[in-house]
Design a protein around this motif. Structure first.
Motif, PDB file in Angstrom:
ATOM      1  N   LYS A  43      29.499 -56.305   4.654  1.00 58.74           N
ATOM      2  CA  LYS A  43      29.218 -55.682   3.243  1.00 58.74           C
ATOM      3  C   LYS A  43      28.032 -56.263   2.367  1.00 58.74           C
ATOM      4  N   SER A  44      27.138 -56.794   2.882  1.00 57.57           N
ATOM      5  CA  SER A  44      26.090 -57.259   2.288  1.00 57.57           C
ATOM      6  C   SER A  44      24.673 -56.980   2.411  1.00 57.57           C
ATOM      7  N   PRO A  45      24.426 -55.766   1.688  1.00 60.97           N
ATOM      8  CA  PRO A  45      23.186 -54.994   2.236  1.00 60.97           C
ATOM      9  C   PRO A  45      21.948 -55.810   1.512  1.00 60.97           C
ATOM     10  N   LEU A  46      22.164 -56.469   0.346  1.00 60.38           N
ATOM     11  CA  LEU A  46      21.166 -57.134  -0.228  1.00 60.38           C
ATOM     12  C   LEU A  46      20.713 -58.273   0.585  1.00 60.38           C
ATOM     13  N   ILE A  47      21.618 -58.933   1.337  1.00 61.86           N
ATOM     14  CA  ILE A  47      21.384 -60.124   2.319  1.00 61.86           C
ATOM     15  C   ILE A  47      20.408 -59.545   3.256  1.00 61.86           C
ATOM     16  N   MET A  48      20.612 -58.337   3.863  1.00 63.98           N
ATOM     17  CA  MET A  48      20.198 -57.735   4.808  1.00 63.98           C
ATOM     18  C   MET A  48      18.498 -57.604   4.441  1.00 63.98           C
ATOM     19  N   GLY A  49      18.364 -56.915   3.114  1.00 60.35           N
ATOM     20  CA  GLY A  49      17.254 -56.717   2.728  1.00 60.35           C
ATOM     21  C   GLY A  49      16.380 -57.916   2.394  1.00 60.35           C
ATOM     22  N   ASN A  50      17.082 -59.203   1.795  1.00 67.50           N
ATOM     23  CA  ASN A  50      16.615 -60.496   1.640  1.00 67.50           C
ATOM     24  C   ASN A  50      15.830 -61.025   2.881  1.00 67.50           C
ATOM     25  N   PHE A  51      16.672 -61.149   3.991  1.00 66.58           N
ATOM     26  CA  PHE A  51      16.154 -61.697   5.290  1.00 66.58           C
ATOM     27  C   PHE A  51      14.864 -60.730   5.570  1.00 66.58           C
ATOM     28  N   GLN A  52      14.925 -59.557   5.584  1.00 66.41           N
ATOM     29  CA  GLN A  52      13.704 -58.851   6.123  1.00 66.41           C
ATOM     30  C   GLN A  52      12.561 -58.907   5.105  1.00 66.41           C
ATOM     31  N   SER A  53      12.678 -59.012   3.934  1.00 62.50           N
ATOM     32  CA  SER A  53      11.673 -58.972   2.874  1.00 62.50           C
ATOM     33  C   SER A  53      11.069 -60.427   3.037  1.00 62.50           C
ATOM     34  N   ALA A  54      11.876 -61.369   3.104  1.00 60.83           N
ATOM     35  CA  ALA A  54      11.334 -62.765   3.045  1.00 60.83           C
ATOM     36  C   ALA A  54      10.240 -62.959   4.462  1.00 60.83           C
ATOM     37  N   LEU A  55      10.922 -62.479   5.555  1.00 60.42           N
ATOM     38  CA  LEU A  55      10.026 -62.431   6.550  1.00 60.42           C
ATOM     39  C   LEU A  55       9.043 -61.648   6.631  1.00 60.42           C
ATOM     40  N   SER A  56       8.908 -60.594   6.020  1.00 63.18           N
ATOM     41  CA  SER A  56       7.837 -59.552   5.927  1.00 63.18           C
ATOM     42  C   SER A  56       6.958 -60.082   5.102  1.00 63.18           C
ATOM     43  N   SER A  57       7.286 -60.843   4.045  1.00 60.35           N
ATOM     44  CA  SER A  57       6.124 -61.466   3.111  1.00 60.35           C
ATOM     45  C   SER A  57       5.483 -62.515   4.106  1.00 60.35           C
ATOM     46  N   LEU A  58       6.054 -63.408   4.672  1.00 59.83           N
ATOM     47  CA  LEU A  58       5.382 -64.308   5.495  1.00 59.83           C
ATOM     48  C   LEU A  58       4.502 -63.825   6.743  1.00 59.83           C
ATOM     49  N   SER A  59       4.913 -62.543   7.175  1.00 63.21           N
ATOM     50  CA  SER A  59       4.305 -62.030   8.337  1.00 63.21           C
ATOM     51  C   SER A  59       2.931 -61.542   7.789  1.00 63.21           C
ATOM     52  N   ALA A  60       3.127 -60.981   6.527  1.00 62.03           N
ATOM     53  CA  ALA A  60       1.833 -60.388   5.847  1.00 62.03           C
ATOM     54  C   ALA A  60       0.765 -61.510   5.323  1.00 62.03           C
ATOM     55  N   LEU A  61       1.377 -62.523   4.724  1.00 62.35           N
ATOM     56  CA  LEU A  61       0.463 -63.746   4.462  1.00 62.35           C
ATOM     57  C   LEU A  61      -0.399 -64.373   5.756  1.00 62.35           C
ATOM     58  N   ALA A  62       0.467 -64.341   6.889  1.00 64.03           N
ATOM     59  CA  ALA A  62      -0.104 -65.102   7.717  1.00 64.03           C
ATOM     60  C   ALA A  62      -1.117 -64.245   8.429  1.00 64.03           C
ATOM     61  N   TYR A  63      -1.104 -63.014   8.504  1.00 69.28           N
ATOM     62  CA  TYR A  63      -2.074 -61.747   8.949  1.00 69.28           C
ATOM     63  C   TYR A  63      -3.239 -62.035   8.085  1.00 69.28           C
ATOM     64  N   ILE A  64      -3.011 -62.052   6.481  1.00 72.66           N
ATOM     65  CA  ILE A  64      -3.934 -62.142   5.688  1.00 72.66           C
ATOM     66  C   ILE A  64      -4.976 -63.434   5.868  1.00 72.66           C
ATOM     67  N   LEU A  65      -4.168 -64.593   6.038  1.00 71.60           N
ATOM     68  CA  LEU A  65      -5.008 -65.761   6.201  1.00 71.60           C
ATOM     69  C   LEU A  65      -5.765 -65.938   7.407  1.00 71.60           C
ATOM     70  N   LEU A  66      -5.244 -65.252   8.557  1.00 70.68           N
ATOM     71  CA  LEU A  66      -6.054 -64.901  10.021  1.00 70.68           C
ATOM     72  C   LEU A  66      -6.979 -64.391   9.655  1.00 70.68           C
ATOM     73  N   ARG A  67      -6.859 -63.260   9.173  1.00 69.44           N
ATOM     74  CA  ARG A  67      -8.370 -62.519   8.910  1.00 69.44           C
ATOM     75  C   ARG A  67      -9.084 -62.541   7.804  1.00 69.44           C
ATOM     76  N   ARG A  68      -8.644 -63.718   6.900  1.00 65.09           N
ATOM     77  CA  ARG A  68      -9.568 -63.951   5.925  1.00 65.09           C
ATOM     78  C   ARG A  68     -11.045 -64.477   6.098  1.00 65.09           C
ATOM     79  N   LYS A  69     -11.894 -64.206   5.350  1.00 65.51           N
ATOM     80  CA  LYS A  69     -13.469 -64.418   5.353  1.00 65.51           C
ATOM     81  C   LYS A  69     -13.546 -65.636   4.677  1.00 65.51           C
ATOM     82  N   LYS A  70     -14.551 -66.462   5.065  1.00 66.52           N
ATOM     83  CA  LYS A  70     -14.759 -67.886   4.839  1.00 66.52           C
ATOM     84  C   LYS A  70     -15.157 -67.824   3.251  1.00 66.52           C
ATOM     85  N   SER A  71     -15.981 -66.523   2.723  1.00 69.31           N
ATOM     86  CA  SER A  71     -16.607 -66.465   1.536  1.00 69.31           C
ATOM     87  C   SER A  71     -15.456 -65.895   0.662  1.00 69.31           C
TER      88      SER A  71
END
Length: 401
Positions: A43-71
């Protein structure tokens, strides 16, 4: 290239969210205690969302940094500063210097200023407020979807989510005054009719709900449908606002994914550590108990929860990369169409894995829903083909010139 991107997005959404759906349904049924004395519901739906959103933000950041242009600067990479706005500011300052003046713009300029002005269009403050708005809705929507599973079966939940076309269109019209082609209203009508048939032609005598749930009261279906409708209304507001962000602020899907999930993580973390009073759906824990404390106590006595919880967060995070890529390049209605067809396979997988039984009437209702989706897919294909023909004719005309 556009076709390859669409196929990749479809494959990614299907693969990740089919696994995500299995994990979500597993989390909705009781877990055995470690001492074998019984079972309890998570009965902890907020914890479910917290785990997913935290991992999702890290995934998005990693994707952005990997495709980031030098300029690019870090602010540009994460979408808080846009090159067009920087160029416009430099041009404005240059013009002012050439005129020998640094005074404020004229009244005429003020009258014409709108979101078309890059300085306004790419306002970081306005953009972050939109992200925060989406995050609040997402944080509120997820618990209602999870709570609905305590009253209705997972196949009913999946088919109900297929009505997402309705709130997406309604919210686009109400919030942002968008218009849609006539065939889309036909699709919405078919989807709505199908889900109505499905819900009312179920096996009412058996009073079955989601596997392992004990809510067999006469009002169980009504409560479950109410929670589902709230979830759908919030989903519609979220999708229409995401469309508005893309059209107004010119961000990428991964930039949106990063900031929305950062805000979702922050909101759900604050709610999880506060000793809130008992709030149905949002904070189902006892009054005064933090959701984080309740979750840690549950995990100690029900260690089997970690595997489906990790699967839920991991597949949800990767799936969101494909979701936001689709949103950026093809829009929310195309995304909804993809996710709806995916829901057909999710429903069938749920029936097979968890042994749900559907009546003939329910299968008919499901067929009506997916027939409506097929109409949308068919018309979309014709539109893409017609557009391609026009582009080829235009290229041929330019060559002749």
């Amino acid at each position: 290239m556009s076709f390859i991107r669409l196929i990749t997005c479809v494959a990614g959404v299907y693969a990740m969210f089919l696994l995500w759906a299995i994990a979500q349904e597993r989390l909705s049924v009781p877990f055995e205690r470690i001492d074998g004395t019984g079972s309890d519901k998570f009965k902890s739906p907020l914890i479910m969302g917290n785990f997913q959103s935290a991992l999702s933000s890290l995934s998005a950041l990693a994707y952005i940094l990997l495709r980031r242009k030098k300029s690019e600067t870090l602010a540009e990479s994460v979408g808080l500063v846009h090159k067009e706005a920087v160029v416009s500011k430099a041009q404005t300052n240059g013009s002012a210097k050439q005129n020998g003046s640094t005074s404020s713009p004229s009244r005429t300029h003020h009258k014409k200023a709108s979101h078309e002005d890059p300085k306004v269009r790419y306002s970081a403050k306005a953009l972050l407020l939109r992200y925060f708005q989406c995050s609040v809705w997402i944080t509120c929507a997820a618990p209602f979807g999870f709570a609905a599973l305590s009253y209705i079966s997972y196949p009913a939940m999946v088919l109900g989510k297929s009505c997402k076309l309705v709130p997406v269109m309604i919210m686009n019209v109400l919030l942002y005054r968008r218009k849609f082609a006539p065939h889309k209203y036909l699709v919405v009508g078919m989807v709505t009719t199908g889900i109505t048939i499905f819900m009312y032609l179920g096996d009412q005598k058996k009073g079955k709900v989601s596997a392992g749930n004990s809510n067999t009261t006469p009002y169980a279906n009504l409560i479950g449908i109410t929670y589902l409708l709230i979830n759908l209304a919030l989903d519609g507001a979220i999708n229409s606002t995401q469309d508005e962000i893309f059209s107004r602020h010119k961000v990428t899907g991964q930039q949106m994914m990063l900031w929305i999930n950062v805000f979702c993580t922050a909101i759900s973390t604050v709610l999880a550590v506060l000793p809130l009073p008992h709030i149905p759906v949002i904070h189902p824990s006892p009054s005064g108990q933090t959701e984080l404390g309740g979750f840690l106590a549950f995990a100690q006595t029900h260690p089997s929860i970690w595997v489906p919880l990790a699967q839920f967060a991991f597949t949800g995070a990767l799936g969101q990369l494909f979701i936001f890529e689709t949103l950026q390049h093809f829009g929310s209605l195309t995304l909804v169409t993809i996710t709806l067809t995916r829901k057909l396979f999710t429903m069938l997988l749920s029936v097979i894995v968890y042994k749900h039984k559907l009546t003939a009437g329910q299968w008919f209702g499901a067929a009506v829903v997916f027939a409506g989706i097929s109409v949308e897919a068919f018309v979309k294909r014709k539109e893409v083909h017609a557009k391609r023909v026009i582009q080829e004719k235009e290229k041929a005309r330019l060559k002749q010139l």
